[in-house]
Design an enzyme around this catalytic site. Structure first.
Site, mmCIF file in Angstrom:
data_model
loop_
_atom_site.group_PDB
_atom_site.id
_atom_site.type_symbol
_atom_site.label_atom_id
_atom_site.label_comp_id
_atom_site.label_asym_id
_atom_site.label_seq_id
_atom_site.Cartn_x
_atom_site.Cartn_y
_atom_site.Cartn_z
ATOM 1 C CG HIS A 106 -0.190 0.149 2.522
ATOM 2 N ND1 HIS A 106 0.487 -0.896 3.085
ATOM 3 C CD2 HIS A 106 -0.013 1.206 3.348
ATOM 4 C CE1 HIS A 106 1.050 -0.500 4.217
ATOM 5 N NE2 HIS A 106 0.779 0.781 4.386
ATOM 6 C CG ASP B 50 1.396 4.971 4.769
ATOM 7 O OD1 ASP B 50 0.815 3.913 5.047
ATOM 8 O OD2 ASP B 50 2.614 5.166 4.991
ATOM 9 C CG HIS C 267 4.998 1.194 2.938
ATOM 10 N ND1 HIS C 267 4.480 2.320 2.341
ATOM 11 C CD2 HIS C 267 4.374 1.068 4.135
ATOM 12 C CE1 HIS C 267 3.576 2.852 3.156
ATOM 13 N NE2 HIS C 267 3.485 2.107 4.248
ATOM 14 N NE ARG D 114 3.149 6.969 9.595
ATOM 15 C CZ ARG D 114 3.015 6.461 8.375
ATOM 16 N NH1 ARG D 114 3.228 5.205 8.146
ATOM 17 N NH2 ARG D 114 2.651 7.241 7.375
HETATM 18 FE FE LIG Z 1 1.854 2.073 5.700
#
Ligand SMILES: [Fe+2]
Length: 275
Positions: free
Chosen positions: A112, A114, A251, A265
């Protein structure tokens, strides 16, 4: 002795043939001078994902400071999960510390990009290993320039005329619902190269095709992204930090690992992707 800041010391070492580079010559507390920023962002858009080895765990404040090399932070990433929401730290730019158990529940183990159901999906994201797994549990990236270039001119032509509807039908766990359309093929503003912009978590439909045509083309493209020649895989160690350009890559996490897997993150704001 004064150390003169010259981007000549910054070196990109390819991590795989089509995607990814290890960056040498950048410190965790690197100053965001215009030359350094330009060199790093050029490298990011060219290689898709950059890897840094800082040798020891990167704390939240250090990560926020490092992120200035790549752009402005999203205060809170809209597609954090309800579970992550509880973990988001206060302040202007929230770090998300995620220990996914299991990864499958949150579809992080599926290819996917984001935030594509948003009008303005993130431009980049940064992950650093807080507690890397003892074994396995890496992260993979796939190059969407390569995915576009590998298609025949007939498929390229077909996709260049199409929009894709993105939404949250397959992700009931996210705290925000969203839906929008983006071109199936976008052009990166830095490199000028075209990239495939269809992903298996959020791309739901080609509105201009019949339902059968749309389903069949989506299925083909989801498989196409999973071509090993477009990929690089990163093994997390303490201090390993990855920065990726969201729109020209996809990713996924690798679901099998031993021990705890905790990553931290940050997300960089983006503009609407264009053809
Ligand atoms: Fe992701």
């Amino acid at each position: 002795m004064t150390v003169v800041d010259t981007p000549a010391r910054i070196r990109f070492e390819k991590a795989a043939v089509t995607i990814g580079a290890r960056v040498h010559g950048i410190a965790l507390d690197e100053q965001a001078t215009p030359q350094t920023v330009q060199t790093l962002r050029g490298g990011l858009h060219e290689h898709g994902v950059l890897f840094f080895e800082f040798g020891e765990r990167v704390e939240e404040e250090q990560l926020r400071n490092f992120s200035r090399l790549f752009g402005e932070l999203e205060p809170v990433y809209g597609f954090s999960t309800k579970q992550q929401e509880a973990q988001i730290k206060g302040g202007a730019a929230g770090c998300i510390d995620a220990a996914y158990q299991p990864l499958k529940e949150y579809r992080t183990g599926q290819w996917h990009t984001d935030g594509t159901p948003f009008e303005r999906p993130p431009q980049a994201a940064i992950l650093t290993a807080v507690e890397p797994p003892e074994l396995g549990g890496g992260t993979m990236w796939s190059n969407m320039y390569a995915a576009y270039e590998d298609l025949s001119s007939h498929y390229q032509h077909l996709l260049e005329g199409l929009q894709v509807q993105h939404g949250t039908l397959r992700t009931p766990f996210v705290k925000e619902r969203a839906q929008t359309t983006h071109p199936a093929i976008i052009r990166d503003p830095v490199t000028g190269k075209k990239a495939l912009y269809v992903n298996s978590v959020y791309s739901e439909r080609f509105p201009d095709l019949s339902e059968r045509e749309s389903d069949s083309l989506l299925r083909f493209l989801f498989e196409h992204v999973n071509t090993p020649e477009f990929h690089v895989r990163l093994t997390w160690r303490p201090g390993t930090t990855a920065v990726w350009e969201e729109r020209v890559t996809q990713h996924r996490a690798v679901d099998s690992f031993v021990g705890t897997r905790r990553l931290r993150r940050l997300t960089i704001k983006g503009e609407k992707p264009s053809a």
